[in-house]
Write a protein that holds these residues in place. Structure first.
Motif, PDB file in Angstrom:
ATOM      1  N   ILE A  18      -5.778  -4.610   2.207  1.00 46.52           N
ATOM      2  CA  ILE A  18      -6.047  -3.966   0.924  1.00 46.52           C
ATOM      3  C   ILE A  18      -6.280  -5.034  -0.135  1.00 46.52           C
ATOM      4  O   ILE A  18      -7.167  -4.923  -0.980  1.00 46.52           O
ATOM      5  CB  ILE A  18      -4.874  -3.057   0.522  1.00 46.52           C
TER       6      ILE A  18
ATOM      7  N   ASP B 273      -2.801  15.049  -6.577  1.00 49.17           N
ATOM      8  CA  ASP B 273      -4.114  15.194  -7.204  1.00 49.17           C
ATOM      9  C   ASP B 273      -4.213  16.386  -8.150  1.00 49.17           C
ATOM     10  O   ASP B 273      -5.309  16.712  -8.617  1.00 49.17           O
ATOM     11  CB  ASP B 273      -5.241  15.251  -6.162  1.00 49.17           C
TER      12      ASP B 273
ATOM     13  N   SER C 164      -0.883   9.203   7.463  1.00 50.72           N
ATOM     14  CA  SER C 164      -1.905   9.881   6.672  1.00 50.72           C
ATOM     15  C   SER C 164      -1.766   9.551   5.192  1.00 50.72           C
ATOM     16  O   SER C 164      -2.770   9.496   4.465  1.00 50.72           O
ATOM     17  CB  SER C 164      -1.828  11.390   6.882  1.00 50.72           C
TER      18      SER C 164
ATOM     19  N   LYS D  65      -5.230  -4.176  -6.144  1.00 49.07           N
ATOM     20  CA  LYS D  65      -6.433  -3.429  -5.776  1.00 49.07           C
ATOM     21  C   LYS D  65      -7.125  -2.890  -7.019  1.00 49.07           C
ATOM     22  O   LYS D  65      -8.365  -2.886  -7.103  1.00 49.07           O
ATOM     23  CB  LYS D  65      -6.059  -2.275  -4.837  1.00 49.07           C
TER      24      LYS D  65
ATOM     25  N   GLU E  87      -2.794   5.734   4.688  1.00 48.97           N
ATOM     26  CA  GLU E  87      -4.244   5.541   4.714  1.00 48.97           C
ATOM     27  C   GLU E  87      -4.867   5.685   3.330  1.00 48.97           C
ATOM     28  O   GLU E  87      -5.956   5.162   3.081  1.00 48.97           O
ATOM     29  CB  GLU E  87      -4.882   6.529   5.692  1.00 48.97           C
ATOM     30  N   LEU E  88      -4.195   6.392   2.411  1.00 52.00           N
ATOM     31  CA  LEU E  88      -4.714   6.506   1.048  1.00 52.00           C
ATOM     32  C   LEU E  88      -4.814   5.138   0.380  1.00 52.00           C
ATOM     33  O   LEU E  88      -5.653   4.934  -0.513  1.00 52.00           O
ATOM     34  CB  LEU E  88      -3.812   7.420   0.216  1.00 52.00           C
ATOM     35  N   ASN E  89      -3.972   4.194   0.795  1.00 51.94           N
ATOM     36  CA  ASN E  89      -4.017   2.852   0.214  1.00 51.94           C
ATOM     37  C   ASN E  89      -5.359   2.172   0.465  1.00 51.94           C
ATOM     38  O   ASN E  89      -5.768   1.305  -0.312  1.00 51.94           O
ATOM     39  CB  ASN E  89      -2.901   1.982   0.798  1.00 51.94           C
ATOM     40  N   TYR E  90      -6.019   2.530   1.568  1.00 54.57           N
ATOM     41  CA  TYR E  90      -7.276   1.888   1.945  1.00 54.57           C
ATOM     42  C   TYR E  90      -8.495   2.610   1.377  1.00 54.57           C
ATOM     43  O   TYR E  90      -9.586   2.063   1.375  1.00 54.57           O
ATOM     44  CB  TYR E  90      -7.390   1.822   3.475  1.00 54.57           C
ATOM     45  N   ARG E  91      -8.319   3.832   0.919  1.00 59.42           N
ATOM     46  CA  ARG E  91      -9.449   4.584   0.368  1.00 59.42           C
ATOM     47  C   ARG E  91      -9.770   4.092  -1.046  1.00 59.42           C
ATOM     48  O   ARG E  91      -8.947   3.451  -1.699  1.00 59.42           O
ATOM     49  CB  ARG E  91      -9.111   6.068   0.306  1.00 59.42           C
ATOM     50  N   PRO E  92     -10.980   4.434  -1.539  1.00 60.11           N
ATOM     51  CA  PRO E  92     -11.281   4.113  -2.939  1.00 60.11           C
ATOM     52  C   PRO E  92     -10.271   4.794  -3.867  1.00 60.11           C
ATOM     53  O   PRO E  92      -9.763   5.878  -3.571  1.00 60.11           O
ATOM     54  CB  PRO E  92     -12.691   4.693  -3.130  1.00 60.11           C
TER      55      PRO E  92
ATOM     56  N   ARG F 100      -7.538  14.561  -2.027  1.00 63.42           N
ATOM     57  CA  ARG F 100      -7.636  13.589  -0.934  1.00 63.42           C
ATOM     58  C   ARG F 100      -6.880  14.053   0.306  1.00 63.42           C
ATOM     59  O   ARG F 100      -7.259  13.718   1.426  1.00 63.42           O
ATOM     60  CB  ARG F 100      -7.071  12.238  -1.403  1.00 63.42           C
TER      61      ARG F 100
ATOM     62  N   PRO G 231      -8.832   7.053  -6.780  1.00 60.30           N
ATOM     63  CA  PRO G 231      -9.333   8.378  -7.178  1.00 60.30           C
ATOM     64  C   PRO G 231      -9.785   8.442  -8.632  1.00 60.30           C
ATOM     65  O   PRO G 231      -9.890   9.536  -9.205  1.00 60.30           O
ATOM     66  CB  PRO G 231      -8.106   9.276  -6.944  1.00 60.30           C
TER      67      PRO G 231
END
Length: 551
Positions: A142, A475, A55, A89, A58-63, A494, A65
Motif C-alpha cells: 500500500i 459508506d 474482505s 496512502k 482488501e479495502l486498504n488496497y482499493r482507491p 464498497r 472513496p
C-alpha cells in the motif's frame, strides 16, 4: 464527485450545508475515517488502516472513496494504525494539506507509520515469493516506509484546549481522550450563515477506561449538536477494578503460566499496552509477588515508542515508574531479526511481549508459530481481538490454525485479561456521554461490532430517550443541515453492510482446509482416506456444474 470551490459569500448564506460520510469504523472496529463536508471545506477525521477479515483488509488496497486532492485538512485523533495507517496512502494519492494532531501523536506517528510501511514491504515480499512459486502476479505494498516518512511533512502539532481554524468556516479544539499518549476527542464548530449559531460536533476518538496507569480521565465539552462516539466495548461491563487488583490478576496469570522451559506469550499493542504491562510486571517483581523473570520486548516499534514515552514522562501519570521499568536489567529489548529468533533457544520460563496485538502481523506470528504446539506455552490476550483476526480465532478456541501458510496444532493455554484495554466499557461510555449533555440532534455510534453497538444503543436510549441514537453502516452519508440528521442513499457502497465486522469466506476457507487435513489424517487407513478424497472431488464437481448451469 462534487467539486469544491470558494463557495457562496458568507453574507448571502442562510444555512450551512453540512454532511458526514462514514468511510470506516462503521459496524467494525478498524479503519476509522469520517469526512465532514460543507460547501467551502472538506475535513477528514482519521484515515485508518482496516484490519480483521480479509474482505475488509482488501479495502486498504482499493482507491480511496474520495478525491484526496479535494480535502482541506485532516484532523487525527491519535496515532494507532487503525486511525492513522492510511495517511501515507492519502498523501501519495494527492493530498497536500495539513494533518493536525497533538505533539505526542506526531512523535508516535513518526515511528508507527514507517513501521507500518516496513511491515507491508516485508509481508508483500513474502507474498510475492509464494505467488511466484504458484505462477501468480506480483503485488505492491500500500505504501513503503519511505512513503510514510515523507507523509510526516504534512503534520502540524496542535495543543489541547485551544481553538484552531482547520479549514474555511471550520474550527477544531482537541480534548484529552485518556486512551493513549496524545490521544484526543476533537470538537468542531462549523460556521452557519445568516447569523445562526455554528453547528457543534464532537468526535470521541477512542476513549480510555477509568483504571489507567499512565493516562488521565477523558475530558470534553458540553452542549453539542452531534456526538460521534466509539462503542468498542459497548456490550461489556467490567468489574470494578483498581490498578492494585489488576496487578494481582496479572500476577495470578503469570504464576499459572510458569512451567519449566515454558513461555508466556503476550500479543501486545506496542504503544502504551506494552509500557503499562512492563510497569506492572516490574512492580510485582519488586514487591516479591513474582520471581525475577526475563521479559523480552520483541518489537522494534515498542522500543522506539518506549523512547518517546520516556521523553514525555512528565506528561504521564506514574511517568517515573515507567522510566524505572524501562531501565530494569530483567527487560531485554530486541532489535534485529536474529535477536528475535534467538529467543526460541532460551531455556527456563520467560515472557515475550510482541506486536501486533491482534496477531495479524509482526513478530508475534513468528513466536506463535514456534510455540503454539507446546503444552507448556500460555498465550495471554490483553486487548481487543477483532472478528476475523488470528487473535480472535485463537481466543475462541481453535484447535488448529494456519500461520505463514503452515498448519499449526494449538496445544497452548489461551487466557484473556481484558483489564489492559485502552477502551472504556459500556457504563464508562454512558457516563462520558452524560457529561457531554445536552446533545441536541443526535449521537452516532461507531468503532464497534454489532453486539456492542446494539447493546450500547439500548443503554443510551434508556438514559437519554430524547436524543436520537444512530448506528451508521460503512459508506453511509448523513445530511446534518437541518434539525435532525437525514440518511442519503444515492451512492455506491464498497462492501455490503452485512459483511463488515464479522468473519468472511476467507476465514471459512481456512477452516475448511484445516478440517480436510484433520479428517484425512484421522482416517483409519488408506481406503478411508481415499473415500474422503473421492467425496470431496464429487462435491467440487457438483458445485462447478451448478455454477455453470446458473450462469
Amino acid at each position: 464527485m462534487q467539486s469544491f470551490g470558494p463557495g457562496t459569500p458568507e453574507t448571502e448564506r442562510t444555512t450551512v450545508s453540512l454532511r458526514i460520510h462514514f468511510f470506516g469504523a462503521s459496524r467494525t472496529v478498524t479503519g476509522s475515517c469520517f469526512l465532514l463536508e460543507t460547501d467551502r471545506a472538506r475535513v477528514l477525521i482519521d484515515c485508518g488502516l482496516f484490519q480483521g477479515a480479509k474482505s475488509e483488509r482488501e479495502l486498504n488496497y482499493r482507491p480511496l472513496p474520495f478525491r484526496a486532492g479535494s480535502l482541506s485538512a485532516v484532523c487525527l485523533t491519535h496515532a494507532h494504525i487503525d486511525h492513522s495507517g492510511l495517511l501515507p496512502k492519502l498523501v501519495l494519492a494527492g493530498f497536500d494539506g495539513p494533518i493536525f494532531a497533538t505533539e505526542p501523536t506526531l512523535d508516535l506517528a513518526s515511528v508507527m507509520l514507517p513501521d507500518s510501511g516496513h511491515i507491508q514491504e516485508v509481508e508483500v515480499d513474502q507474498l510475492n515469493r509464494r505467488n511466484a512459486r504458484k505462477g501468480g502476479a506480483p503485488v505492491t505494498p500500500i505504501y513503503t516506509a519511505q512513503d510514510a516518512i515523507s507523509c510526516l511533512d504534512r503534520f502540524r502539532a496542535v495543543p489541547y484546549d485551544e481553538w484552531r481554524e482547520v479549514a474555511s468556516g471550520v474550527r477544531a479544539r482537541y480534548w484529552n481522550a485518556g486512551h493513549l499518549l496524545g490521544s484526543a476527542s476533537i470538537e468542531f464548530e462549523v460556521v452557519a450563515g445568516g447569523g445562526q449559531e455554528p453547528v457543534r460536533l464532537l468526535f470521541s476518538g477512542d476513549l480510555g477506561p477509568s483504571a489507567k496507569l499512565l493516562q488521565p480521565e477523558p475530558n470534553g465539552p458540553r452542549d453539542l449538536d452531534y456526538v460521534i462516539m466509539e462503542a468498542t466495548y459497548g456490550d461489556t461491563d467490567r468489574p470494578e477494578v483498581t490498578i492494585e487488583k489488576r496487578r494481582r490478576l496479572l500476577r495470578d496469570e503469570v504464576r499459572a503460566a510458569m512451567r519449566p522451559n515454558g513461555v508466556l506469550l503476550i500479543p501486545s499493542f506496542a504503544v502504551e499496552r506494552t509500557q503499562e504491562l512492563l510497569v506492572d510486571l516490574l512492580e510485582l517483581v519488586e514487591a516479591g509477588e513474582l520471581p525475577n523473570i526475563p521479559v523480552f520486548i520483541d518489537s522494534p516499534l515498542a522500543t522506539k515508542a518506549s523512547a518517546i514515552f520516556r521523553r514525555h514522562a512528565d506528561e504521564l501519570r506514574n511517568g517515573k515508574d515507567l522510566i524505572e521499568a524501562l531501565q530494569s536489567r530483567w527487560v531485554i529489548f530486541t532489535e534485529s531479526v536474529e535477536q528475535s529468533k534467538a529467543i526460541d533457544r532460551i531455556q527456563g520460563f520467560h515472557i515475550i511481549m510482541a506486536a501486533s496485538g491482534m496477531c495479524e502481523a509482526g513478530r508475534i506470528k513468528h513466536h506463535l508459530k514456534a510455540n503454539l504446539w507446546k503444552e507448556e506455552t500460555t498465550v495471554l490476550f490483553v486487548g481487543y481481538q477483532a472478528q476475523g483476526t488470528l487473535g480472535r480465532i485463537l481466543q475462541e478456541g481453535a484447535s488448529r490454525v494456519r500461520i505463514h501458510g503452515e498448519e499449526i496444532s494449538v496445544r497452548a493455554r489461551m487466557r484473556t485479561l481484558d483489564l489492559y484495554s485502552g477502551h472504556a466499557d459500556a457504563p464508562e461510555l454512558a457516563t462520558w456521554l452524560s457529561h457531554r449533555l445536552p446533545v441536541g440532534r443526535g449521537v452516532f455510534l461507531v468503532h464497534g461490532e454489532d453486539p456492542a453497538l446494539s447493546s450500547l444503543k439500548g443503554m443510551l436510549q434508556r438514559k437519554v430517550p430524547t436524543v436520537p441514537i444512530l448506528v451508521p453502516e460503512l459508506d453511509d452519508i448523513y445530511d446534518l443541515s437541518g434539525d435532525a440528521p437525514r440518511l442519503q442513499d444515492d451512492h455506491e457502497r464498497r462492501l455490503a453492510p452485512s459483511s463488515t465486522g464479522r468473519q468472511d469466506w476467507h476465514n471459512e476457507f481456512s477452516r475448511l482446509i484445516l478440517d480436510i487435513n484433520q479428517a484425512v489424517e484421522q482416517a483409519a487407513d488408506r481406503r478411508a482416506k481415499s473415500v474422503i478424497i473421492r467425496r470431496l472431488r464429487r462435491a467440487l464437481t457438483e458445485a462447478a456444474d451448478v455454477d455453470r448451469s446458473s450462469s
